[in-house]
Structures are given as C-alpha cells and as structure tokens.
Design an enzyme around this catalytic site. Sequence first.
Site, PDB file in Angstrom:
ATOM      1  N   TYR A   1       0.776  -1.035   0.016  1.00 23.95           N
ATOM      2  CA  TYR A   1      -0.015   0.197  -0.033  1.00 23.95           C
ATOM      3  C   TYR A   1       0.811   1.354   0.033  1.00 23.95           C
ATOM      4  O   TYR A   1       0.193   2.242  -0.026  1.00 23.95           O
ATOM      5  CB  TYR A   1      -1.068   0.094   1.305  1.00 23.95           C
ATOM      6  CG  TYR A   1      -2.409  -0.505   0.999  1.00 23.95           C
ATOM      7  CD1 TYR A   1      -2.432  -1.760   0.355  1.00 23.95           C
ATOM      8  CD2 TYR A   1      -3.261   0.063   1.221  1.00 23.95           C
ATOM      9  CE1 TYR A   1      -3.698  -2.423   0.025  1.00 23.95           C
ATOM     10  CE2 TYR A   1      -4.763  -0.243   1.076  1.00 23.95           C
ATOM     11  CZ  TYR A   1      -4.850  -1.559   0.260  1.00 23.95           C
ATOM     12  OH  TYR A   1      -6.226  -2.064   0.109  1.00 23.95           O
TER      13      TYR A   1
ATOM     14  N   LYS B   1       1.487 -14.034   6.006  1.00 20.48           N
ATOM     15  CA  LYS B   1       1.871 -14.600   5.005  1.00 20.48           C
ATOM     16  C   LYS B   1       3.419 -15.163   5.023  1.00 20.48           C
ATOM     17  O   LYS B   1       3.897 -15.133   3.859  1.00 20.48           O
ATOM     18  CB  LYS B   1       1.218 -14.359   3.845  1.00 20.48           C
ATOM     19  CG  LYS B   1      -0.112 -14.373   3.513  1.00 20.48           C
ATOM     20  CD  LYS B   1      -0.709 -15.638   3.227  1.00 20.48           C
ATOM     21  CE  LYS B   1      -0.396 -16.365   1.958  1.00 20.48           C
ATOM     22  NZ  LYS B   1      -0.985 -17.483   1.657  1.00 20.48           N
TER      23      LYS B   1
ATOM     24  N   ASP C   1      -4.629 -16.936   5.405  1.00 19.12           N
ATOM     25  CA  ASP C   1      -5.561 -17.606   4.830  1.00 19.12           C
ATOM     26  C   ASP C   1      -6.341 -18.537   5.732  1.00 19.12           C
ATOM     27  O   ASP C   1      -7.586 -18.376   5.911  1.00 19.12           O
ATOM     28  CB  ASP C   1      -5.067 -18.398   3.437  1.00 19.12           C
ATOM     29  CG  ASP C   1      -3.657 -19.163   3.819  1.00 19.12           C
ATOM     30  OD1 ASP C   1      -2.823 -18.466   4.229  1.00 19.12           O
ATOM     31  OD2 ASP C   1      -3.552 -20.306   2.992  1.00 19.12           O
TER      32      ASP C   1
ATOM     33  N   ASP D   1      -6.807  -5.062   5.112  1.00 17.56           N
ATOM     34  CA  ASP D   1      -7.925  -4.667   4.248  1.00 17.56           C
ATOM     35  C   ASP D   1      -8.879  -5.746   4.178  1.00 17.56           C
ATOM     36  O   ASP D   1     -10.014  -5.524   4.450  1.00 17.56           O
ATOM     37  CB  ASP D   1      -7.317  -4.280   2.949  1.00 17.56           C
ATOM     38  CG  ASP D   1      -8.264  -3.386   2.334  1.00 17.56           C
ATOM     39  OD1 ASP D   1      -9.171  -3.098   2.670  1.00 17.56           O
ATOM     40  OD2 ASP D   1      -7.939  -3.275   1.105  1.00 17.56           O
TER      41      ASP D   1
END
Length: 421
Positions: free
Chosen positions: A148, A218, A284, A308
């Site tokens: 971002y 992640k 995830d 987000d």
Amino acid sequence: MAEITITDGALAVPENPTVPFIEGDGVGPEVTASMRAVVDTAVDNAYGGSRRIEWTEVLAGGKACDRTGSWLPDETLEAFRRYLVGIKGPLMTPVGGGMRSLNVALRQTLDLYVCLRPVRWFTGVASPLKQPQKVDMVIFRENTEDIYAGIEWMAGTPEAEKFYRFLSGEMGVKKVRFPESSSFGVKPVSEEGTRRLVRSALQYAVENKLPSLTLVHKGNIMKFTEGGFRNWGYETAETEFPGQCYTMRTYEKTATESGREAAEAALSAARAAGKVIVNDVIADAFLQNTLLTPEKYSVIATLNLNGDYISDQLAAMVGGIGIAPGANINYTTGHAVFEATHGTAPDIAGTDAANPCSLILSAVMMLQYMGWTEAADAITRAICSSFAEGKATGDLARFMDNGHALSTSAFTAQLVNSISK
Ligand code: NAI
C-alpha cells in the site's frame, strides 16, 4: 480553545477540548449531525454538564473543493495536527487526477500508523454466522508500509523496464515469467514499522486485559517481509513486554528443550497469571478460522493488505460496513482521526436513510481514547438496547426478526432519548 496535549505518551484532555471534524460528502452531513447530537447528549449526561466538546468544522472533500478550490486545504491538516484528536465523515475520492485518496493523504501526513478496527456483534443485528456473539476482536492494521506504500510501475513504461533491468542485471532475478508485459510493485516491511504497530496492539491488549494477540501474516511464502513481521512481532513482545505476555515462540522453544508437558505447564501458568498469549497464524487460515472459531481471537496485528481483507470480512460477519467503526492513530504523537468506514453512499444521500452507527461508534472509540469512558459506555448501551428492540435504520432493520425501520433522524432521536433517561 482548549487543546488536547500529550506528554510521555499520555494524553491530557481538558474539560472542553476543541475537536475538529470533517462533515464529509454524500451522507456525511446526515451522519455527522447524528453523531454530534448523540455525543453531546452522552457527554453532558455523563459529567453533569462539566465537560463539553467544542466542535470545530474543517473542510475536506467535495465541500472543500467547492469553497476553496482544494480537496484537502492546509488549514485542515493543520487543525488535526494541532488538536491531536479529530473525526471525519466519508469523503468522495476525486476522479480524474488530483490526489489518490484524501484518506491516504491524511494518514501519510500525520503518520497515522495504526488503522484500528474493533469488531463486535450487537444483539438483534442479522449475521451470516450461527453464533455471532462469539465475535469480539480488535484489528490493528499497519497503515504505512506493505504494497500500500504505492511504489509500483505500470507495464511497458520506461520505469518498469528500468526496474526489470536492475532486477535481472544486478540482482540476478530470473523468476519473472513475462518481463516485457509485467507491472512491478515493491513491498517494504520494516522492523521499526512492525515494532511500533505490535507495541501499540500489545499495549492495548494489556490495558484492556484481553487474553491474546495474534500476528496474522503470509510468512510461509513471503519470508522476509511477512515472515519478518512475524519474527519482529514476537521479538517486540518478548523484549518489551516480558512480564505481561507469553509467546507461542517461547512455548515451542520450551517444548523442544524441556518437552511438551513443561511447555503446557508454562502456558497454563501464563494464562492463570492473566498474561496476554501472543501467537501467530497464516492469513488464509485465519480468514477461515474467524468463521469457524471466532472466539479464539481477540487482538489482531497484521500488515496493510491482509488487514484490508480481514477488516471487511469481520465487518460483514457482524452486520456490515454501516456499523463498522474505525480510527487511524499514531500512539507516539497522539494524533488520531476517527472515521466512518463506509463511503459517501451517493444513492441514499439526502434521503434521511443513512445508518449513522459507523460514525457514532467511531466517536465512541474517540471518547474511549480521550478517557471519557462513561460517555462512551452510555452510547454503546443505547445502541444495544435500540437494536435489541429491532429499532434501527432500514439497512439493518430489514434483516432483523423484529425489525422496525427508522429514518436517520428518528433513530438519532431514539438514541438521544435513551441516553437522557
Ligand atoms: P459506499 O460505502 O458509499 O456505498 C456502498 C453501499 O453501501 C451503497 O449501497 C450504500 O447505499 C451503502 N451504504 C454505505 N454507507 C451506508 C450507511 N451509512 N447507511 C446505509 N447504507 C450505506 O461505497 P461506494 O459506493 O463504493 O463509494 C462511494 C464513494 O465513497 C466513492 O467516492 C468512494 O471513493 C468513497 N469512499 C470513501 C470512503 C471513506 O471516506 N472512508 C470509504 C469508501 C468509499
């Protein structure tokens, strides 16, 4: 004009602080008027008239552009800088040039590195979950780093070509599958940025006596950026909060060195002592787990992009963006901008139908941040009892078993009455 100040990380709030507000575009004026009426009543009631917010309007968005020719006048930034704490309605994003987003500009200028999103369910609100009462989390989303940061180049531009030449020529990167038609982005994640985010989240967990902090990442795929976030996050907990938390990294180390039983005993002792248990989970799996076992999570610390997705999924689990509050905060300088998380809702603007709860609950966060918890609690109680009776704006009432749709102004009057009783 009384100013909120900060000394050694502690806010000093006068009895009548000046609080700048941006009304916002679209439904902004309607939800802002509602929020101010509810907050003023709650503050007046909670402190017997001895405290009062001195609201001062500052301009941004379409209204600012019409009046001053600028989407975000310097005076607005200056007011937020000077008064530390402010609140804003939704702003339309300028189309066709101008700045990328007014919200991003505000965050960057004031270095508001935490995007704070509490997520809880209110009895009566329709939810896709079987047991939405189990959802009670607070998301700390990093606001200034990650992809971002906006460092990217479009495929086919000289910049993208130059960047690829650097990658392949100097860095020996051979893995770009279609170099000629690739756009490129850079994902900076720093130790400093991670530490200040995780420090804020842990501080919050400790102060509010919450059971756990989960680092969501992640790191299994992006080892140095997301994996760095995980490792630096654990280090922050272990080095800066040794007496107040217990990390699952320590648990694993103990299990390897002294056996699983010893690790379990240490974990139980930490829980019994009320320490915050710091763990981590892959993003995830986290999204799946929040649907299956939301009760396992309390405070969440994560990077920008993960945050987000997570914010929107969790908001949807408890009633959607119409009631999801938010804030952008720099806990070091004290700067904080509380905000409605929905957009300008142009389709219902001016029809007295908007749900003001996102902005009202953001104001509740603001009052908590200022230490005015009695007023904050009074507003939360009023919203709870209103929803429990099925009284809400149309967007929520239509999905409630006993739903009774109220206009924005009728819903506001109902909250004001309930607080005044
Ligand atoms: P939106 O959030 O304005 O609207 C999406 C849908 O949700 C619409 O059907 C709308 O009626 C409904 N909705 C939104 N807020 C509501 C409320 N308080 N009560 C009842 N229903 C509500 O998103 P959209 O249409 O994508 O964006 C419109 C404008 O808002 C754009 O200019 C966008 O850039 C801006 N925007 C600003 C944000 C901010 O200032 N934080 C956040 C998101 C969008």
